[in-house]
Design a protein around this motif. Structure first.
Motif, PDB file in Angstrom:
ATOM      1  N   THR A  53       0.788  -1.248   0.053  1.00  0.00           N
ATOM      2  CA  THR A  53       0.016  -0.032   0.045  1.00  0.00           C
ATOM      3  C   THR A  53       0.813   1.279   0.209  1.00  0.00           C
ATOM      4  N   ALA A  54       2.068   1.190  -0.300  1.00  0.00           N
ATOM      5  CA  ALA A  54       2.804   2.309  -0.203  1.00  0.00           C
ATOM      6  C   ALA A  54       2.691   3.481  -1.057  1.00  0.00           C
ATOM      7  N   PRO A  55       2.260   4.730  -0.861  1.00  0.00           N
ATOM      8  CA  PRO A  55       1.791   5.526  -1.904  1.00  0.00           C
ATOM      9  C   PRO A  55       3.060   6.439  -2.403  1.00  0.00           C
ATOM     10  N   ASP A  56       2.705   7.201  -3.524  1.00  0.00           N
ATOM     11  CA  ASP A  56       4.014   7.766  -4.244  1.00  0.00           C
ATOM     12  C   ASP A  56       4.291   8.709  -3.189  1.00  0.00           C
ATOM     13  N   ALA A  57       3.696   9.307  -2.565  1.00  0.00           N
ATOM     14  CA  ALA A  57       4.466  10.403  -1.576  1.00  0.00           C
ATOM     15  C   ALA A  57       5.244  10.005  -0.807  1.00  0.00           C
ATOM     16  N   LEU A  58       5.080   8.590  -0.106  1.00  0.00           N
ATOM     17  CA  LEU A  58       6.101   7.860   0.673  1.00  0.00           C
ATOM     18  C   LEU A  58       7.096   7.652  -0.128  1.00  0.00           C
ATOM     19  N   LEU A  59       7.116   6.971  -1.543  1.00  0.00           N
ATOM     20  CA  LEU A  59       8.446   6.647  -2.171  1.00  0.00           C
ATOM     21  C   LEU A  59       8.913   7.855  -2.675  1.00  0.00           C
ATOM     22  N   HIS A  60       8.382   9.092  -2.845  1.00  0.00           N
ATOM     23  CA  HIS A  60       9.204  10.245  -3.013  1.00  0.00           C
ATOM     24  C   HIS A  60      10.001  10.616  -2.025  1.00  0.00           C
ATOM     25  N   GLN A  61       9.347  10.695  -0.756  1.00  0.00           N
ATOM     26  CA  GLN A  61      10.156  10.992   0.449  1.00  0.00           C
ATOM     27  C   GLN A  61      11.330  10.061   0.758  1.00  0.00           C
ATOM     28  N   VAL A  62      11.228   8.825   0.523  1.00  0.00           N
ATOM     29  CA  VAL A  62      12.326   7.837   0.605  1.00  0.00           C
ATOM     30  C   VAL A  62      13.376   7.948  -0.251  1.00  0.00           C
ATOM     31  N   SER A  63      13.061   8.372  -1.551  1.00  0.00           N
ATOM     32  CA  SER A  63      14.040   8.665  -2.755  1.00  0.00           C
ATOM     33  C   SER A  63      14.572   9.982  -2.440  1.00  0.00           C
ATOM     34  N   ARG A  64      14.034  11.046  -1.879  1.00  0.00           N
ATOM     35  CA  ARG A  64      14.800  12.067  -1.360  1.00  0.00           C
ATOM     36  C   ARG A  64      15.891  11.786  -0.702  1.00  0.00           C
ATOM     37  N   THR A  77       7.913  -2.486  -4.482  1.00  0.00           N
ATOM     38  CA  THR A  77       6.629  -2.590  -3.835  1.00  0.00           C
ATOM     39  C   THR A  77       5.954  -3.853  -4.827  1.00  0.00           C
ATOM     40  N   LEU A  78       4.634  -4.224  -4.215  1.00  0.00           N
ATOM     41  CA  LEU A  78       3.940  -5.089  -5.022  1.00  0.00           C
ATOM     42  C   LEU A  78       2.959  -4.651  -6.272  1.00  0.00           C
ATOM     43  N   ARG A  79       3.220  -3.636  -6.563  1.00  0.00           N
ATOM     44  CA  ARG A  79       2.364  -3.025  -7.625  1.00  0.00           C
ATOM     45  C   ARG A  79       2.379  -3.870  -8.953  1.00  0.00           C
ATOM     46  N   ASP A  80       3.476  -3.954  -9.391  1.00  0.00           N
ATOM     47  CA  ASP A  80       3.838  -4.757 -10.293  1.00  0.00           C
ATOM     48  C   ASP A  80       3.070  -6.236 -10.347  1.00  0.00           C
ATOM     49  N   VAL A  81       3.256  -6.882  -9.026  1.00  0.00           N
ATOM     50  CA  VAL A  81       2.720  -8.157  -8.841  1.00  0.00           C
ATOM     51  C   VAL A  81       1.251  -8.087  -8.992  1.00  0.00           C
ATOM     52  N   VAL A  82       0.440  -7.380  -8.448  1.00  0.00           N
ATOM     53  CA  VAL A  82      -0.811  -7.008  -8.710  1.00  0.00           C
ATOM     54  C   VAL A  82      -1.272  -6.680 -10.106  1.00  0.00           C
ATOM     55  N   LYS A  83      -0.486  -5.688 -10.676  1.00  0.00           N
ATOM     56  CA  LYS A  83      -0.848  -5.546 -12.090  1.00  0.00           C
ATOM     57  C   LYS A  83      -0.480  -6.964 -13.059  1.00  0.00           C
ATOM     58  N   ALA A  84       0.315  -7.684 -12.660  1.00  0.00           N
ATOM     59  CA  ALA A  84       0.455  -8.800 -13.566  1.00  0.00           C
ATOM     60  C   ALA A  84      -0.565  -9.764 -13.418  1.00  0.00           C
ATOM     61  N   THR A  85      -0.911  -9.854 -11.877  1.00  0.00           N
ATOM     62  CA  THR A  85      -2.370 -10.930 -11.807  1.00  0.00           C
ATOM     63  C   THR A  85      -3.615 -10.646 -12.691  1.00  0.00           C
ATOM     64  N   GLY A  86      -3.670  -9.291 -12.664  1.00  0.00           N
ATOM     65  CA  GLY A  86      -4.989  -8.434 -13.215  1.00  0.00           C
ATOM     66  C   GLY A  86      -5.987  -8.743 -12.376  1.00  0.00           C
ATOM     67  N   PHE A  87      -5.707  -9.027 -11.034  1.00  0.00           N
ATOM     68  CA  PHE A  87      -6.913  -9.025  -9.976  1.00  0.00           C
ATOM     69  C   PHE A  87      -7.157  -7.667  -9.564  1.00  0.00           C
TER      70      PHE A  87
END
Length: 370
Positions: A53-64, A77-87
């Motif tokens: 569930t990590a939002p973009d704002a959290l990833l930007h802060q970690v990246s900074r 994150t698990l975004r690619d895994v969720v997108k790959a399953t199509g669920f």
């Protein structure tokens, strides 16, 4: 990019975001909670399932702060895994296809974080994204059954507490997580897992790498390609839910225990996947024969587990539609017995009319006679 902290580890192939942050904390001799509170005091990390569930704002802060590119962090994150399953989202707080960890404050109540003892024995210790996939029950590299708890006290694996991941020790009892040898999964379950990895290999790099390291022959690449990866995963997910509830795969589990597919332990899901794997190896005759012996019907499967993809629907059509009336909202006669008694003067006529009314209400006569 300029970093604000030192000793930033490089993301390992297939590593999760939480694992990367824990290794960063270990490099600074701190716990994950201490480091995140110090660097990002306004963000929530360990009271969430940040891998999912990590939002973009959290990833930007970690990246900074760390200097790691945003796209590299997004791949942890698990975004690619969720997108790959199509669920699509299934229920609130859970994502279909991803094992839930049951976050309560900073405590884990579910057994969704799996790990391989042999993989943790090698350094650096890190968590793989595929370990959170509900279809993963065995390590694709070592072939042993994945673990989801401490081998000594059976506590759920909680990597961020007491440096459990970096020390490879249980946060509760302190026992080592890599001392005991793992058990092997049955062959049909491994074949089904390999077929799932084949379906995911087109969109996930770590799935493709795991596929190349596995030597077992799967259900069949042509079988998955003919169906389509997303339709195959959707059908397998629904069949696993069906097998967990109706098959004999979990016969040793007490009847009152929750047999929800996503909440099962690793060994239980391996048994369910073994049953589904045997169905697919003899598809569709093996499954149709089992479904007929289990008195399953088209109406029941559609109501409880549907909508099914087309490749399963063609097998379901070979089953009877139902074993009785299924339309509970069918038209009912509004004539009641009290009104019927007032319409007839003699007791014999009333009894004859009452018998006819009972027969019609029971549905013995066809629609034309009602």
């Amino acid at each position: 990019m300029t970093t604000l902290v030192a000793h930033v580890p490089s993301p390992q192939p297939g590593e999760t975001l939480s694992s990367l942050l824990l290794r960063l904390a270990h490099n600074h001799s701190a716990s994950g909670h201490e480091l995140c509170v110090l660097l990002w005091p306004t963000l929530q990390f360990w009271t969430r399932d940040i891998d999912r569930t990590a939002p973009d704002a959290l990833l930007h802060q970690v990246s900074r702060v760390t200097g790691i590119r945003f796209d590299a962090l997004e791949r942890t994150t698990l975004r690619d895994v969720v997108k790959a399953t199509g669920f699509k989202d299934w229920i609130q707080g859970c994502q279909r296809g991803i094992l839930p960890v049951g976050v309560y404050h900073r405590v884990r109540r579910r057994f969704g974080q799996q790990y391989c003892s042999a993989c943790l024995a090698a350094k650096p210790h890190f968590l793989r994204r595929l370990w959170r996939l509900e279809f993963m029950v065995a390590c694709p590299i070592h072939g042993s059954l994945l673990r989801d708890s401490c081998p000594s006290c059976n506590a759920p694996f909680t990597p961020h507490r007491k440096q459990s991941l970096t020390n490879a020790e249980c946060h509760k009892c302190g026992a080592s997580l890599i001392t005991r040898e793992g058990t092997s999964a049955e062959d049909p379950a491994l074949r089904l897992q390999l077929a799932v990895l084949f379906a995911l290999s087109g969109t996930l790099v770590d799935a493709e790498e795991a596929l190349h390291t596995h030597t077992l022959t799967g259900i069949g690449g042509a079988f998955v390609e003919d169906i389509g990866p997303m339709d195959f995963l959707d059908g397998v997910h629904r069949m696993c839910r069906l097998a967990a509830r109706k098959s004999s795969a979990l016969v040793a589990i007490p009847a009152k225990k929750n047999k929800t597919w996503a909440l099962l332990r690793t060994s239980e899901r391996a048994a369910v996947m073994g049953e589904v794997g045997r169905w697919l190896l003899g598809w569709p005759d093996a499954w149709v024969q089992w479904a007929a012996m289990s008195d399953l019907t088209q109406h029941y499967l559609a109501q409880e587990f549907g909508p099914w993809p087309c490749w399963v629907k063609t097998a379901i059509d070979r089953l009877p539609y139902s074993h009785g009336p299924v339309n509970i909202r069918r038209r009912r006669l509004k004539v009641n017995f009290r009104r019927l008694r007032d319409d007839y003067e003699t007791k014999g006529a009333y009894r004859e009319a009452r018998a006819g009314l009972l027969i019609r209400k029971a549905g013995v006569l066809n629609g034309a006679d009602r």
